[in-house]
Design a protein around this motif. Structure first.
Motif, mmCIF file in Angstrom:
data_model
loop_
_atom_site.group_PDB
_atom_site.id
_atom_site.type_symbol
_atom_site.label_atom_id
_atom_site.label_comp_id
_atom_site.label_asym_id
_atom_site.label_seq_id
_atom_site.Cartn_x
_atom_site.Cartn_y
_atom_site.Cartn_z
ATOM 1 N N ALA A 152 0.876 -1.266 -0.034
ATOM 2 C CA ALA A 152 0.017 0.167 -0.092
ATOM 3 C C ALA A 152 0.844 1.229 0.242
ATOM 4 C CB ALA A 152 -0.927 -0.111 1.195
ATOM 5 N N MET A 153 1.985 1.199 0.673
ATOM 6 C CA MET A 153 3.016 2.442 0.936
ATOM 7 C C MET A 153 3.610 2.632 -0.538
ATOM 8 S SD MET A 153 4.372 2.028 4.474
ATOM 9 C CE MET A 153 5.408 3.481 4.488
ATOM 10 N N LEU A 154 3.982 1.684 -1.086
ATOM 11 C CA LEU A 154 4.684 1.750 -2.385
ATOM 12 C C LEU A 154 3.945 2.108 -3.661
ATOM 13 C CD1 LEU A 154 7.542 -1.075 -1.974
ATOM 14 C CD2 LEU A 154 7.713 1.468 -1.873
ATOM 15 N N ASN A 155 2.554 1.701 -3.334
ATOM 16 C CA ASN A 155 1.596 2.080 -4.736
ATOM 17 C C ASN A 155 1.502 3.672 -4.655
ATOM 18 O OD1 ASN A 155 -0.050 0.811 -6.535
ATOM 19 N ND2 ASN A 155 -1.789 1.976 -5.254
ATOM 20 N N LEU A 156 1.664 4.390 -3.523
ATOM 21 C CA LEU A 156 1.563 5.830 -3.737
ATOM 22 C C LEU A 156 2.571 6.528 -4.783
ATOM 23 C CD1 LEU A 156 1.339 6.797 0.316
ATOM 24 C CD2 LEU A 156 -0.540 6.332 -1.390
ATOM 25 N N THR A 157 3.773 5.782 -4.923
ATOM 26 C CA THR A 157 4.380 6.155 -6.040
ATOM 27 C C THR A 157 4.047 5.441 -7.248
ATOM 28 O OG1 THR A 157 6.117 6.574 -4.561
ATOM 29 C CG2 THR A 157 6.892 6.504 -6.711
ATOM 30 N N PRO A 158 3.439 5.839 -8.182
ATOM 31 C CA PRO A 158 2.873 5.004 -9.254
ATOM 32 C C PRO A 158 4.184 4.468 -9.960
ATOM 33 C CG PRO A 158 1.860 7.077 -9.101
ATOM 34 C CD PRO A 158 2.983 7.360 -8.367
ATOM 35 N N ILE A 159 3.933 3.245 -10.751
ATOM 36 C CA ILE A 159 4.776 2.574 -11.656
ATOM 37 C C ILE A 159 6.147 2.256 -10.976
ATOM 38 C CG2 ILE A 159 6.150 2.940 -13.814
ATOM 39 C CD1 ILE A 159 4.205 5.033 -14.745
ATOM 40 N N GLY B 273 7.122 2.423 -7.878
ATOM 41 C CA GLY B 273 6.780 1.589 -6.319
ATOM 42 C C GLY B 273 6.175 0.094 -6.723
ATOM 43 N N PRO B 274 5.155 -0.060 -7.504
ATOM 44 C CA PRO B 274 4.698 -1.397 -7.808
ATOM 45 C C PRO B 274 5.830 -2.379 -8.160
ATOM 46 C CG PRO B 274 3.006 0.187 -8.598
ATOM 47 C CD PRO B 274 4.167 0.810 -8.064
ATOM 48 N N LEU B 275 6.783 -1.856 -9.243
ATOM 49 C CA LEU B 275 7.770 -2.625 -9.757
ATOM 50 C C LEU B 275 8.596 -2.863 -8.516
ATOM 51 C CD1 LEU B 275 8.600 -0.827 -13.024
ATOM 52 C CD2 LEU B 275 7.349 -2.885 -12.995
ATOM 53 N N LEU B 276 9.133 -2.061 -7.772
ATOM 54 C CA LEU B 276 10.043 -2.430 -6.581
ATOM 55 C C LEU B 276 9.373 -3.427 -5.729
ATOM 56 C CD1 LEU B 276 12.654 -2.116 -4.798
ATOM 57 C CD2 LEU B 276 11.243 0.044 -3.927
ATOM 58 N N MET B 277 7.942 -3.344 -5.505
ATOM 59 C CA MET B 277 7.341 -4.319 -4.718
ATOM 60 C C MET B 277 7.244 -5.764 -5.304
ATOM 61 S SD MET B 277 5.755 -4.683 -1.697
ATOM 62 C CE MET B 277 5.027 -6.106 -0.931
ATOM 63 N N ALA B 278 7.101 -5.597 -6.625
ATOM 64 C CA ALA B 278 6.902 -7.212 -7.340
ATOM 65 C C ALA B 278 8.493 -7.662 -7.291
ATOM 66 C CB ALA B 278 6.510 -6.759 -8.658
ATOM 67 N N LEU B 279 9.629 -6.721 -7.370
ATOM 68 C CA LEU B 279 10.912 -7.592 -7.275
ATOM 69 C C LEU B 279 11.214 -8.011 -5.846
ATOM 70 C CD1 LEU B 279 13.770 -8.006 -8.299
ATOM 71 C CD2 LEU B 279 14.195 -5.699 -7.605
ATOM 72 N N LEU C 296 3.904 8.299 -19.200
ATOM 73 C CA LEU C 296 5.290 8.595 -19.507
ATOM 74 C C LEU C 296 5.596 10.062 -19.085
ATOM 75 C CD1 LEU C 296 7.695 8.378 -21.369
ATOM 76 C CD2 LEU C 296 6.623 9.363 -23.201
ATOM 77 N N ALA C 297 4.709 10.902 -18.743
ATOM 78 C CA ALA C 297 4.931 12.050 -18.099
ATOM 79 C C ALA C 297 5.315 11.752 -16.498
ATOM 80 C CB ALA C 297 3.786 13.297 -18.074
ATOM 81 N N ILE C 298 4.520 10.769 -15.952
ATOM 82 C CA ILE C 298 4.552 10.230 -14.664
ATOM 83 C C ILE C 298 6.255 9.734 -14.460
ATOM 84 C CG2 ILE C 298 4.052 8.932 -12.756
ATOM 85 C CD1 ILE C 298 1.136 9.194 -13.671
ATOM 86 N N ILE C 299 6.696 8.890 -15.388
ATOM 87 C CA ILE C 299 8.049 8.241 -15.363
ATOM 88 C C ILE C 299 8.958 9.149 -15.312
ATOM 89 C CG2 ILE C 299 9.570 6.677 -16.306
ATOM 90 C CD1 ILE C 299 7.152 4.998 -17.437
#
Length: 384
Positions: free
Chosen positions: A275-282, A284-290, A338-341
């Motif tokens: 939940a905390m990492l999902n506050l940083t889109p794209i 954060g979820p990639l880091l959580m999946a790793l 893309l703008a978010i990244i």
């Protein structure tokens, strides 16, 4: 003696008035060059883009150079904008502003402290187990990358290094650096206390500061525009962050249940972290999946079972980011991925982890301002 007759002044509609009055727009007629002389060429309009690029470069360099001063102000400003709409609702609206701000800050800090205290023990346990997790996951990772030629070459290089003779009597001991808590504590507590104090001050005196800012605007239209932008930023940013927090909490709960079903230890810890990492889109979820992939490799024997925690989280995150969040926020708050990244990379490079946390709220504020200003609406459409 004959009396001289006074002339009546010319009025609109008289021929004399029409002949004496120059046509509209002819107060300053263009100067015509004398016969035989060429008219001077017209100057093209000045291009201000190099100046704006210079201003942008100076602003970014200032943010990088004075990050320790600017970052607490930015964090406190966002906290105040998130909590300001709550101060206008009952029963806080009937209390003095200082009391309302104190209650809101106490509730926020109490919630964060309770979550941190509850998860401190399992988090510390997993931090101690990181070397063992990596050691158990290394053979499975080696089996995954073995078909690739680069991994084979790297393994051969490591084998040649390991086969080199070592001088007898010599031993290399690698000792990790020990953190100095006495030196690290002031560096951490200083910015935290600054953010808390500034956030409380913004909540108490923010309206007075806004009122004085509006008095500096020269015209009534500019005052109305500035007040509308600030109010829209407060309401939209609060709605955006509350919505993202709610959907991230749902994602964290679903992730914890999925990991509990798979038998992964401490599913509540991983759910809160998701939940905390999902506050940083794209990112954060990639880091959580790793991280979940590494946990799965350390907990399960087969490769298929080891990928189930990360695969389930990615599926849940796809449902949350593509279905749940857009359905709640609508199209008005959508931003180009893309703008978010690019925005995350910029502020992560400038301010580190704290920059990743405030990057998306800053981009939301920028989009709101661009939509309100006529000359910037093209940038708002570019961000959509």
């Amino acid at each position: 003696m004959a009396r001289r007759r006074r002339r009546r002044p010319a009025e609109p509609g008289d021929a004399a008035f029409e002949s004496a009055t120059p046509p509209a727009g002819a107060e300053n007629p263009p100067r015509r060059p004398p016969p035989g002389e060429r008219a001077p060429p017209r100057r093209p309009p000045a291009d201000n883009r190099p100046l704006w690029l210079l201003v942008l470069a100076v602003a970014l360099y200032t943010c990088y150079l004075a990050s320790s001063l600017i970052l607490p102000v930015v964090l406190a400003g966002f906290i105040a904008m998130l909590l300001a709409p709550l101060m206008r609702r009952a029963p806080l609206r009937w209390l003095p502003r200082g009391v309302s701000a104190l209650l809101l800050m106490a509730a926020l800090l109490g919630t964060l402290g309770a979550v941190g205290t509850f998860l401190a023990a399992p988090a510390a346990d997993w931090v101690r187990k990181v070397p063992f997790v990596m050691r158990e996951a290394a053979p499975k990772l080696r089996a995954m990358v073995e078909p690739f030629e680069q991994a084979t070459q790297a393994r051969q290089s490591l084998g040649r290094l390991a086969s080199e003779p070592v001088t007898p009597g010599e031993r290399v001991v690698v000792q990790p650096p020990q953190p100095d808590l006495l030196d690290a504590t002031p560096r951490v507590l200083g910015p935290v206390l600054a953010v808390i104090l500034l956030g409380f001050s913004f909540l108490v005196y923010g309206d007075d500061l806004l009122r004085k800012l509006l008095e500096l605007r020269p015209t009534r239209a500019q005052k109305t525009l500035t007040a509308g932008i600030v109010q829209q930023i407060q309401s939209d940013l609060s709605r955006y962050m509350l919505t993202i927090s709610a959907t991230s909490s749902v994602l964290g709960a679903a992730t914890g249940l999925w990991l509990w079903y798979l038998g992964v230890p401490d599913p509540l810890l991983w759910g809160v972290l998701a939940a905390m990492l999902n506050l940083t889109p794209i990112l954060g979820p990639l880091l959580m999946a790793l991280m979940l992939a590494l946990v799965g490799l350390s907990q399960f024997d087969t490769l298929g079972a080891a990928m189930l925690p990360a695969a389930g989280f990615l599926a849940l995150n796809a449902v949350e980011s593509q279905v749940l969040t857009p359905a709640v926020l609508g199209r008005t708050m959508r931003i180009n991925p893309l703008a978010i990244i690019l925005w995350l990379l910029l502020w992560g490079w400038l301010w580190g982890v704290a920059g990743l946390l405030v990057a998306v709220p800053m981009l939301v504020c920028l989009k709101i301002v661009a939509e309100a200003v006529d000359d910037w609406r093209a940038w708002a459409r570019l961000l959509e």
